[in-house]
Scaffold this motif. Structure first.
Motif, PDB file in Angstrom:
ATOM      1  N   THR A   1       0.818  -1.217   0.000  1.00  0.00           N
ATOM      2  CA  THR A   1       0.000   0.000   0.000  1.00  0.00           C
ATOM      3  C   THR A   1       0.850   1.264   0.000  1.00  0.00           C
ATOM      4  O   THR A   1       0.323   2.369  -0.118  1.00  0.00           O
ATOM      5  CB  THR A   1      -0.890   0.020   1.247  1.00  0.00           C
ATOM      6  N   GLY A   2       2.160   1.114   0.168  1.00  0.00           N
ATOM      7  CA  GLY A   2       3.052   2.271   0.230  1.00  0.00           C
ATOM      8  C   GLY A   2       3.383   2.709   1.644  1.00  0.00           C
ATOM      9  O   GLY A   2       4.210   3.606   1.834  1.00  0.00           O
ATOM     10  N   GLY A   3       2.752   2.096   2.642  1.00  0.00           N
ATOM     11  CA  GLY A   3       3.031   2.455   4.025  1.00  0.00           C
ATOM     12  C   GLY A   3       4.434   2.048   4.442  1.00  0.00           C
ATOM     13  O   GLY A   3       4.887   0.940   4.145  1.00  0.00           O
ATOM     14  N   LYS A   4       5.136   2.957   5.118  1.00  0.00           N
ATOM     15  CA  LYS A   4       6.513   2.711   5.525  1.00  0.00           C
ATOM     16  C   LYS A   4       6.554   1.811   6.752  1.00  0.00           C
ATOM     17  O   LYS A   4       5.649   1.820   7.591  1.00  0.00           O
ATOM     18  CB  LYS A   4       7.235   4.027   5.832  1.00  0.00           C
ATOM     19  N   LEU A   5       7.634   1.039   6.847  1.00  0.00           N
ATOM     20  CA  LEU A   5       7.821   0.191   8.026  1.00  0.00           C
ATOM     21  C   LEU A   5       9.309   0.054   8.329  1.00  0.00           C
ATOM     22  O   LEU A   5      10.173   0.370   7.506  1.00  0.00           O
ATOM     23  CB  LEU A   5       7.191  -1.188   7.816  1.00  0.00           C
ATOM     24  N   GLU A   6       9.565  -0.425   9.547  1.00  0.00           N
ATOM     25  CA  GLU A   6      10.938  -0.657   9.993  1.00  0.00           C
ATOM     26  C   GLU A   6      10.988  -1.969  10.757  1.00  0.00           C
ATOM     27  O   GLU A   6      10.131  -2.247  11.602  1.00  0.00           O
ATOM     28  CB  GLU A   6      11.405   0.497  10.890  1.00  0.00           C
TER      29      GLU A   6
END
Length: 360
Positions: free
Chosen positions: A83-88
């Motif tokens: 979805t384009g959501g950033k994560l770490e």
């Protein structure tokens, strides 16, 4: 200073280990030279301000220094969902089958079975991905289990070495750099698996180690893969309610023999860092030379092996504050911290160190 029965009998609570630290005393970068940091000698009634390179003069021939030879891995990986959501991801432990257990920072957790794209190093195009398998170590676990893959089929250690970032502590505000890659690692780091450095050992360089050898002091190594939980403050006012994080350790046969020989000749066992203390005292307590430990050392703990401790200055309300207070006495440690703040010592991972003797 001898242990008073009051320390053993007193019911300590979380607030006993709180203190105000001026933010400017939190070291953001290491000293220009490893052994050029300061050393607060707390082994006598009056604190002595020294430099770390003075340490050999405080040791005796026949003493044994025990280090943690864990190696910090580039455990921080960045990416995004479909979805384009950033994560770490912060990889806490490498499992079998290209699987890892990791902390996940994301606005909305992906579904089990979902695959996310990880950001590769500049100039690389390897289809680097992480697929969520579930939680770890069980269905209610705080960590998440992922499979890491790329086109070449590399193992997680190789992938992190190439694409990951140095997992700097949360109180260090800059992005990781080449300086951090070199200095947030001991000069003798050997066994990969830590997500935090055994910081007391960061002060040792080759010249200092040679001076220690020339002094007639022996050296030995244990391994404890330091977890991110080391930075988490204890949150329960009643310390007995705290759930300690788990870390893997190993005490090699050669180190067991070195400790026995040190005892036989009447030498002192000097642990470099709280992680070394946790390893040695876990072994002494359980008889297990390797495995996972959740040992929680608070005032009243009976130490079996360690005589002196080289350690950095620790976070308020942390389990490590409790450990050093158990080791050297609550009031002496708090007095040393007050002295360190007044004398502008540098705190935490990139900061200065102190030398403590076990309360008797």
């Amino acid at each position: 200073m001898p242990l008073t029965l009051a320390d053993a009998a007193r019911a300590f609570s979380l607030s006993d280990f709180d203190f105000h630290l001026p933010p400017e005393l939190i070291a953001q970068h290491p000293a220009p030279e490893r052994s050029g940091s300061r050393l607060l000698d707390g082994t006598s009634a009056t604190p002595q301000d020294r430099f770390f390179r003075d340490l050999p003069s405080l040791l005796q021939p026949g003493d044994l220094l025990v280090f943690n030879d864990t190696r910090v891995i580039n455990a921080r990986l960045f990416g995004e969902k479909s979805t384009g959501g950033k994560l770490e991801l912060l990889v806490e432990r490498v499992l079998g089958g290209n699987q890892v257990a990791a902390h996940l920072r994301v606005s909305k957790k992906p579904e089990v079975g979902a695959s996310v794209t990880l950001t590769g190093a500049p100039g690389t195009h390897e289809n680097l991905r992480a697929t969520l398998l579930g939680r770890w170590p069980d269905a209610q676990g705080a960590l998440f289990r992922f499979v890491l893959t790329n086109d070449a089929g590399d193992d997680p250690f190789t992938l992190m070495a190439r694409h990951g970032h140095v997992p700097l502590p949360p109180y260090i505000t800059h992005a990781d750099s080449a300086e951090d890659a070199a200095r947030y690692q001991t000069v003798f780091a050997k066994n990969p698996g830590a997500v935090a450095a055994p910081t007391a050992a960061l002060h040792f360089d080759d010249a200092l180690l040679a001076a220690i050898d020339a002094r007639g002091v022996q050296r030995a190594f244990v391994t404890l893969h330091v977890g991110a939980g080391t930075f988490q403050p204890v949150k329960t006012e009643n310390l007995a309610e705290h759930q300690m994080h788990s870390e893997w350790y190993d005490v090699p046969a050669a180190t067991q023999q070195a400790i026995a020989e040190c005892r036989a000749r009447g030498g002192r066992l000097i642990a470099v860092g709280t992680t070394t203390v946790r390893t040695l005292e876990s072994w002494a307590k359980t008889g297990q030379t390797t495995g996972d430990t959740r040992i929680f050392i608070t005032p009243g703990f009976e130490f079996q092996l360690v005589d002196q401790l080289v350690t950095n200055f620790h976070l308020p309300k942390s389990s490590l504050m409790m450990l050093v207070s158990a080791f050297a006495g609550y009031e002496p440690v708090m007095a040393l911290y007050r002295h360190a703040m007044a004398a502008q010592y540098r705190f935490f991972s990139y900061g200065d160190a102190m030398l403590l003797a076990r309360q008797r």
